[in-house]
Write an enzyme that holds these catalytic residues in place. Structure first.
Site, PDB file in Angstrom:
ATOM      1  N   SER A  11       0.826  -1.217   0.000  1.00 41.87           N
ATOM      2  CA  SER A  11       0.000   0.000   0.000  1.00 41.87           C
ATOM      3  C   SER A  11       0.857   1.263   0.000  1.00 41.87           C
ATOM      4  O   SER A  11       1.936   1.298   0.599  1.00 41.87           O
ATOM      5  CB  SER A  11      -0.882   0.010   1.256  1.00 41.87           C
ATOM      6  OG  SER A  11      -1.485   1.278   1.418  1.00 41.87           O
ATOM      7  N   TYR A  26      -1.576   5.574  -4.484  1.00 45.67           N
ATOM      8  CA  TYR A  26      -2.659   6.545  -4.283  1.00 45.67           C
ATOM      9  C   TYR A  26      -2.214   7.873  -4.862  1.00 45.67           C
ATOM     10  O   TYR A  26      -1.047   8.260  -4.728  1.00 45.67           O
ATOM     11  CB  TYR A  26      -2.942   6.751  -2.783  1.00 45.67           C
ATOM     12  CG  TYR A  26      -3.993   5.833  -2.195  1.00 45.67           C
ATOM     13  CD1 TYR A  26      -5.209   5.613  -2.820  1.00 45.67           C
ATOM     14  CD2 TYR A  26      -3.773   5.229  -0.963  1.00 45.67           C
ATOM     15  CE1 TYR A  26      -6.170   4.781  -2.255  1.00 45.67           C
ATOM     16  CE2 TYR A  26      -4.733   4.405  -0.378  1.00 45.67           C
ATOM     17  CZ  TYR A  26      -5.924   4.185  -1.033  1.00 45.67           C
ATOM     18  OH  TYR A  26      -6.875   3.373  -0.475  1.00 45.67           O
ATOM     19  N   THR A  50      -4.965   2.916  -7.348  1.00 45.91           N
ATOM     20  CA  THR A  50      -6.306   2.826  -6.745  1.00 45.91           C
ATOM     21  C   THR A  50      -7.040   4.145  -6.942  1.00 45.91           C
ATOM     22  O   THR A  50      -6.555   5.204  -6.533  1.00 45.91           O
ATOM     23  CB  THR A  50      -6.203   2.514  -5.240  1.00 45.91           C
ATOM     24  OG1 THR A  50      -5.549   1.254  -5.086  1.00 45.91           O
ATOM     25  CG2 THR A  50      -7.586   2.442  -4.601  1.00 45.91           C
ATOM     26  N   LYS A  89      -7.196   0.010  -9.961  1.00 47.11           N
ATOM     27  CA  LYS A  89      -7.981  -0.705  -8.940  1.00 47.11           C
ATOM     28  C   LYS A  89      -9.168   0.131  -8.487  1.00 47.11           C
ATOM     29  O   LYS A  89      -9.016   1.323  -8.188  1.00 47.11           O
ATOM     30  CB  LYS A  89      -7.078  -1.013  -7.734  1.00 47.11           C
ATOM     31  CG  LYS A  89      -7.786  -1.661  -6.546  1.00 47.11           C
ATOM     32  CD  LYS A  89      -6.789  -2.077  -5.472  1.00 47.11           C
ATOM     33  CE  LYS A  89      -7.437  -2.763  -4.291  1.00 47.11           C
ATOM     34  NZ  LYS A  89      -8.050  -1.859  -3.321  1.00 47.11           N
ATOM     35  N   HIS A  94     -13.505  -1.921  -2.893  1.00 49.67           N
ATOM     36  CA  HIS A  94     -12.642  -1.539  -1.764  1.00 49.67           C
ATOM     37  C   HIS A  94     -13.102  -2.251  -0.484  1.00 49.67           C
ATOM     38  O   HIS A  94     -13.038  -1.705   0.607  1.00 49.67           O
ATOM     39  CB  HIS A  94     -12.683  -0.012  -1.581  1.00 49.67           C
ATOM     40  CG  HIS A  94     -11.400   0.600  -1.092  1.00 49.67           C
ATOM     41  ND1 HIS A  94     -10.573   1.352  -1.892  1.00 49.67           N
ATOM     42  CD2 HIS A  94     -10.807   0.603   0.132  1.00 49.67           C
ATOM     43  CE1 HIS A  94      -9.540   1.779  -1.186  1.00 49.67           C
ATOM     44  NE2 HIS A  94      -9.652   1.345   0.045  1.00 49.67           N
TER      45      HIS A  94
HETATM   46  C1  FNR Z   1      -7.968  -1.579   2.576  1.00 48.47           C
HETATM   47  N1  FNR Z   1      -7.956  -1.418   1.190  1.00 48.47           N
HETATM   48  C2  FNR Z   1      -7.000  -0.623   0.606  1.00 48.47           C
HETATM   49  N2  FNR Z   1      -6.957  -0.493  -0.751  1.00 48.47           N
HETATM   50  C3  FNR Z   1      -5.984   0.254  -1.343  1.00 48.47           C
HETATM   51  O1  FNR Z   1      -5.960   0.334  -2.570  1.00 48.47           O
HETATM   52  N3  FNR Z   1      -5.038   0.877  -0.574  1.00 48.47           N
HETATM   53  C4  FNR Z   1      -5.033   0.822   0.786  1.00 48.47           C
HETATM   54  O2  FNR Z   1      -4.173   1.395   1.435  1.00 48.47           O
HETATM   55  C5  FNR Z   1      -6.064   0.070   1.410  1.00 48.47           C
HETATM   56  N4  FNR Z   1      -6.136  -0.021   2.779  1.00 48.47           N
HETATM   57  C6  FNR Z   1      -7.056  -0.841   3.371  1.00 48.47           C
HETATM   58  C7  FNR Z   1      -7.087  -0.967   4.762  1.00 48.47           C
HETATM   59  C8  FNR Z   1      -7.958  -1.866   5.359  1.00 48.47           C
HETATM   60  C9  FNR Z   1      -7.932  -2.024   6.852  1.00 48.47           C
HETATM   61  C10 FNR Z   1      -8.826  -2.659   4.569  1.00 48.47           C
HETATM   62  C11 FNR Z   1      -9.742  -3.677   5.181  1.00 48.47           C
HETATM   63  C12 FNR Z   1      -8.837  -2.493   3.197  1.00 48.47           C
HETATM   64  C13 FNR Z   1      -8.876  -2.205   0.349  1.00 48.47           C
HETATM   65  C14 FNR Z   1      -8.247  -3.565   0.005  1.00 48.47           C
HETATM   66  O3  FNR Z   1      -7.144  -3.408  -0.834  1.00 48.47           O
HETATM   67  C15 FNR Z   1      -9.236  -4.507  -0.690  1.00 48.47           C
HETATM   68  O4  FNR Z   1      -9.802  -3.854  -1.810  1.00 48.47           O
HETATM   69  C16 FNR Z   1     -10.354  -4.994   0.231  1.00 48.47           C
HETATM   70  O5  FNR Z   1      -9.882  -5.207   1.544  1.00 48.47           O
HETATM   71  C17 FNR Z   1     -10.921  -6.293  -0.319  1.00 48.47           C
HETATM   72  O6  FNR Z   1     -12.019  -6.716   0.429  1.00 48.47           O
HETATM   73  P1  FNR Z   1     -11.961  -7.829   1.586  1.00 48.47           P
HETATM   74  O7  FNR Z   1     -11.156  -9.000   1.082  1.00 48.47           O
HETATM   75  O8  FNR Z   1     -11.302  -7.163   2.768  1.00 48.47           O
HETATM   76  O9  FNR Z   1     -13.396  -8.128   1.796  1.00 48.47           O
END
Ligand code: FNR
Length: 347
Positions: A107, A130, A156, A221, A245
């Site tokens: 990330s 990001y 993303t 994404k 997300h």
């Molecule tokens: C995320 N997600 C996320 N996505 C991204 O592009 N950059 C990020 O920094 C983050 N940070 C993040 C923190 C936390 C605590 C969560 C739970 C999620 C989204 C992540 O990449 C992904 O899209 C989802 O978590 C997928 O869904 P599930 O598997 O958690 O249901």
């Protein structure tokens, strides 16, 4: 004694170990939990018919992703600030990923240096980018990731309006970022969203610009609309992560399972399709691939593993999903990911 299946067990352990606000940050969606539940249900309502007696021919879960040969299609989605969950942080995740022949997206909001994470992983990882408010600042972050030796960039785009979801404890921060871009002071009557956040949000022109900066694979994404998928292809990007997300941004979207077939049809094989949000088992992985995805990502499940048992917990989660995927293949008479695409799903 572990009476529960591994994932619910690790989730239970993680909840017991984490402070309430950190557990809430991990589990929350943009509403009251309904989106998270429907994401999971979206995969579960698809059904498989067993095909016993089918001889398997050199069964395997291998796939090719750009120049990379993967042993299995289960990837770790980018999750911010992993030292919140365990002292091992992103490095623990990366080491587990390598041990399980996996791949992960680091990330932009990682709590450890991207350079160090890639070094400890002993393999090139992917980097999730990001937007940093403008092109110059975004390029600084991009160059840092490229210099660390990452092998793909995942931009993303579905979270342009950032809400602070947690007060970070002292000592945990997004160490790869420069100071945040100062927001212009708002005049009376101006909107914080339109006149504040959205003035720093990226647009399709920025995607075109980014494509020119990135010579390794570039994925976008956070898309769910078929017109957006076509636009990604037209701009020459290499892949899409179909995702809401994990339900954390816009409350009330369709499930990813519901839109995946349209997205697959829209790109017509011209770029890779990855998918996440609500995937909780190897059977869910199988269904996503049967619907045309090239690979899947998991988010919360591996963080349960990280919080409960550090790197070992992450490794167990990947291995368990892979075992379940293989078992599902055996029970449905499928020998390869290519054959999986021919499988009909039922509701
Ligand atoms: C995320 N997600 C996320 N996505 C991204 O592009 N950059 C990020 O920094 C983050 N940070 C993040 C923190 C936390 C605590 C969560 C739970 C999620 C989204 C992540 O990449 C992904 O899209 C989802 O978590 C997928 O869904 P599930 O598997 O958690 O249901």
């Amino acid at each position: 004694m572990q009476a529960l299946p591994l994932l619910p067990y690790l989730a239970q352990q993680a909840q017991a170990k984490l402070p309430v606000d950190i557990w809430h940050y991990l589990q929350s969606d943009a509403g009251c939990g309904a989106q998270l539940q429907s994401n999971e249900a979206g995969w579960q309502i698809k059904k498989l018919i067993p095909r016993p007696l089918t001889a398997l021919h050199h069964p395997n879960t291998q796939c090719t992703m750009f120049a990379e040969q993967w042993a299995h299609p289960i990837m770790l989605a980018p999750v911010a600030y992993q030292r919140l969950f365990h002292a091992d942080g992103e490095i623990g995740t990366a080491v587990a990923c390598n041990a399980q022949q996996g791949q992960m997206m680091v990330s932009s909001l990682a709590s450890q240096s991207v350079n160090e994470i890639v070094k400890q992983a002993q393999q090139p990882l992917w980097f999730q980018l990001y937007w940093q408010g403008d092109r110059a600042r975004t390029e600084v972050l991009l160059r840092k990731a490229l210099a660390a030796g990452v092998s793909a960039i995942v931009f993303t785009v579905d979270a342009p309006v950032k809400q602070a979801l947690i007060d970070l404890p002292k000592g945990i921060s997004a160490v790869n970022l420069a100071q945040p871009l100062a927001m212009q002071a708002l005049q009376a009557g101006q909107s914080q969203v339109f006149d504040g956040w959205m003035t720093q949000a990226p647009t399709w022109e920025d995607v075109a610009w980014l494509r020119q900066q990135v010579t390794i694979p570039l994925l976008i994404k956070g898309l769910m609309h078929e017109d957006d998928a076509r636009r990604v292809v037209a701009l020459g990007c290499d892949g899409i992560v179909v995702s809401n997300h994990g339900g954390r941004v816009l409350d009330g979207t369709p499930t990813v399972a519901a839109v995946l077939p349209e997205m697959v049809a829209a790109v017509a094989g011209q770029c890779k399709i990855l998918v996440d949000s609500g995937i909780r088992s190897g059977q869910d992985v199988f269904k996503a691939l049967a619907m045309g995805a090239d690979a899947v990502c998991i988010g919360r499940p591996y963080v349960w593993g990280l919080a409960a048992e550090g790197a070992m917990g992450v490794a167990k989660v990947i291995r368990t999903l892979r075992d379940e995927l293989e078992m599902t293949m055996a029970l449905t008479g499928v020998s390869s990911l290519a054959e999986m695409r021919q499988v009909k799903l039922y509701v």
